[in-house]
Design a protein around this motif. Structure first.
Motif, mmCIF file in Angstrom:
data_model
loop_
_atom_site.group_PDB
_atom_site.id
_atom_site.type_symbol
_atom_site.label_atom_id
_atom_site.label_comp_id
_atom_site.label_asym_id
_atom_site.label_seq_id
_atom_site.Cartn_x
_atom_site.Cartn_y
_atom_site.Cartn_z
ATOM 1 N N HIS A 123 0.822 -1.222 0.000
ATOM 2 C CA HIS A 123 0.000 0.000 0.000
ATOM 3 C C HIS A 123 0.853 1.267 0.000
ATOM 4 C CE1 HIS A 123 0.551 -0.493 4.431
ATOM 5 N NE2 HIS A 123 0.576 0.818 4.402
ATOM 6 N N HIS A 124 2.162 1.133 0.267
ATOM 7 C CA HIS A 124 3.048 2.304 0.214
ATOM 8 C C HIS A 124 3.520 2.612 -1.198
ATOM 9 C CE1 HIS A 124 3.894 3.485 4.395
ATOM 10 N NE2 HIS A 124 3.621 2.229 4.685
ATOM 11 N N ASP A 149 -1.157 -7.580 3.380
ATOM 12 C CA ASP A 149 -1.309 -6.118 3.366
ATOM 13 C C ASP A 149 -2.677 -5.731 3.891
ATOM 14 O OD1 ASP A 149 -1.018 -3.193 2.454
ATOM 15 O OD2 ASP A 149 0.858 -4.100 1.789
ATOM 16 N N LEU A 150 -2.843 -4.424 4.037
ATOM 17 C CA LEU A 150 -4.120 -3.899 4.526
ATOM 18 C C LEU A 150 -5.146 -3.878 3.407
ATOM 19 C CD1 LEU A 150 -2.719 -0.861 6.541
ATOM 20 C CD2 LEU A 150 -3.734 -2.938 7.516
ATOM 21 N N LEU A 151 -6.400 -3.983 3.810
ATOM 22 C CA LEU A 151 -7.545 -3.864 2.902
ATOM 23 C C LEU A 151 -8.101 -2.454 3.004
ATOM 24 C CD1 LEU A 151 -9.881 -6.812 3.879
ATOM 25 C CD2 LEU A 151 -8.893 -6.427 1.637
ATOM 26 N N ARG A 152 -8.373 -1.823 1.896
ATOM 27 C CA ARG A 152 -8.989 -0.492 1.973
ATOM 28 C C ARG A 152 -10.469 -0.639 2.352
ATOM 29 N NH1 ARG A 152 -8.223 0.917 -2.860
ATOM 30 N NH2 ARG A 152 -10.253 1.230 -3.802
ATOM 31 N N PRO A 153 -10.881 0.021 3.446
ATOM 32 C CA PRO A 153 -12.290 -0.085 3.848
ATOM 33 C C PRO A 153 -13.190 0.641 2.848
ATOM 34 C CG PRO A 153 -10.946 1.005 5.543
ATOM 35 C CD PRO A 153 -10.110 0.904 4.326
ATOM 36 N N ALA A 154 -14.491 0.416 2.989
ATOM 37 C CA ALA A 154 -15.450 0.999 2.042
ATOM 38 C C ALA A 154 -15.599 2.509 2.223
ATOM 39 C CB ALA A 154 -16.808 0.315 2.206
ATOM 40 N N THR A 155 -15.421 2.977 3.446
ATOM 41 C CA THR A 155 -15.626 4.419 3.719
ATOM 42 C C THR A 155 -14.551 4.924 4.692
ATOM 43 O OG1 THR A 155 -16.995 3.967 5.660
ATOM 44 C CG2 THR A 155 -18.143 4.156 3.537
ATOM 45 N N GLU A 156 -14.382 6.254 4.708
ATOM 46 C CA GLU A 156 -13.454 6.858 5.675
ATOM 47 C C GLU A 156 -13.930 6.617 7.105
ATOM 48 O OE1 GLU A 156 -11.512 10.659 3.333
ATOM 49 O OE2 GLU A 156 -11.954 10.770 5.481
ATOM 50 N N LEU A 183 -6.412 4.147 3.930
ATOM 51 C CA LEU A 183 -6.923 4.853 2.752
ATOM 52 C C LEU A 183 -6.080 4.556 1.510
ATOM 53 C CD1 LEU A 183 -8.827 6.151 4.732
ATOM 54 C CD2 LEU A 183 -8.012 8.398 4.065
ATOM 55 N N ALA A 184 -4.806 4.204 1.735
ATOM 56 C CA ALA A 184 -3.892 3.940 0.605
ATOM 57 C C ALA A 184 -3.907 2.472 0.187
ATOM 58 C CB ALA A 184 -2.472 4.331 1.005
ATOM 59 N N ALA A 185 -4.599 1.639 0.954
ATOM 60 C CA ALA A 185 -4.541 0.191 0.702
ATOM 61 C C ALA A 185 -5.346 -0.182 -0.547
ATOM 62 C CB ALA A 185 -5.074 -0.555 1.926
ATOM 63 N N TYR A 186 -5.106 -1.386 -1.032
ATOM 64 C CA TYR A 186 -5.793 -1.885 -2.229
ATOM 65 C C TYR A 186 -6.926 -2.819 -1.838
ATOM 66 C CZ TYR A 186 -1.939 0.055 -4.880
ATOM 67 O OH TYR A 186 -1.039 0.920 -5.426
ATOM 68 N N SER A 209 -8.696 -11.146 7.679
ATOM 69 C CA SER A 209 -9.240 -10.447 8.845
ATOM 70 C C SER A 209 -10.063 -9.269 8.345
ATOM 71 C CB SER A 209 -8.122 -9.961 9.782
ATOM 72 O OG SER A 209 -7.551 -8.765 9.282
ATOM 73 N N ASP A 210 -10.576 -8.472 9.290
ATOM 74 C CA ASP A 210 -11.367 -7.310 8.864
ATOM 75 C C ASP A 210 -10.510 -6.223 8.236
ATOM 76 O OD1 ASP A 210 -10.037 -6.587 11.184
ATOM 77 O OD2 ASP A 210 -11.820 -5.897 12.269
ATOM 78 N N ARG A 211 -9.151 -6.397 8.259
ATOM 79 C CA ARG A 211 -8.304 -5.339 7.696
ATOM 80 C C ARG A 211 -7.108 -5.875 6.913
ATOM 81 N NH1 ARG A 211 -7.261 -6.830 12.549
ATOM 82 N NH2 ARG A 211 -5.343 -6.412 13.706
ATOM 83 N N HIS A 212 -7.032 -7.200 6.729
ATOM 84 C CA HIS A 212 -5.875 -7.779 6.043
ATOM 85 C C HIS A 212 -6.287 -8.785 4.974
ATOM 86 C CE1 HIS A 212 -3.781 -6.861 9.996
ATOM 87 N NE2 HIS A 212 -3.004 -6.283 9.108
#
Ligand code: SAM
Length: 219
Positions: A123-124, A149-156, A183-186, A209-212
């Motif tokens: 994501h960098h 890596d991180l997952l980009r969430p649906a909203t801020e 916010l930068a994740a894919y 996970s909820d973020r990976h």
């Protein structure tokens, strides 16, 4: 939500210090465990390449789990490498973990590597193809690869909730970085497109996970 890129290198010494001091034991132990689940029964030996290694916490945990391997950690940030040198010395692993400061894309020393690991670099990157091309160049044929890596969430708003849940007690600098990283994740579908373009579509993508998410398989 559209992706909002963040700076590639984490080269501010205060940022690197805060990152090195943070408690990432849960996701980093999970990374090592996921490697075991993706490649069951494998005791890794020989040199392992850790791309975007930061202060080396995953390199240390991986080296402890696989006592017959050594790790080369690559990162473009002097500040992160300095934190990494301190950490591996403190954990008595200086003989098995080495660091190489280099900004990707570039040729890497050693190799080809039979095992390549990478956490939270993708994501960098301004151009995500850099990660997949580096893998192709540095990994041996049939090499085991695990990228998380991180997952980009649906909203801020959802990104803010994740920061509160997982970094609520961390210093402001870490909460800010985590928010920007989300916010930068894919998204997995974007990563799928990257793998297809890199002719790596035989690798598997899995949300863990909820973020990976992870990308894993043999090259
Ligand atoms: C979020 S940190 C992850 C560190 C480590 N892998 C971990 O999981 O703790 C991302 C790291 O990638 C490094 N990085 C970003 N872009 C890079 C590039 N083009 N070449 C080399 N390192 C890079 C940053 O300096 C930073 O240390």
């Amino acid at each position: 939500m559209e992706r909002i890129p963040e700076p590639e290198l984490m080269d501010d010494p205060a940022q690197a210090r805060a990152y090195a001091a943070a408690d990432f034991s849960e996701p980093h132990d999970r990374f090592v465990a996921l490697f075991g689940e993706c490649f069951p029964g494998i005791a890794v030996t020989g040199p392992v390449l850790d791309l975007g290694c930061g202060p080396g916490d995953i390199a240390c945990r991986f080296a402890q789990a696989h006592p017959r391997c050594s790790v080369l950690g690559v990162d473009g940030s002097d500040a992160m490498i300095a934190e990494g040198e301190r950490l591996v010395t403190a954990r008595g692993l200086a003989g098995r973990i080495r660091f190489h400061r280099a900004r990707l894309p570039c040729a890497l020393p050693g190799g080809p590597y039979a095992t390549v690991i990478c956490n939270s670099l993708l994501h960098h990157l301004r151009d995500p193809a850099v990660l997949w091309e580096t893998l192709r160049a540095a990994a041996a044929r049939g090499a085991r690869v695990l990228v998380m890596d991180l997952l980009r969430p649906a909203t801020e708003q959802r990104a803010r909730e994740l920061v509160t849940r997982y970094a609520g007690d961390e210093p402001e600098i870490l909460r800010r970085d985590f928010f920007h990283s989300l916010l930068a994740a894919y998204r997995p579908e974007e990563v799928w497109g990257q793998l297809e373009a890199a002719r790596l579509s035989h690798l598997r993508i899995q949300v863990v996970s909820d973020r990976h998410f992870i990308v894993h398989g043999c090259l």
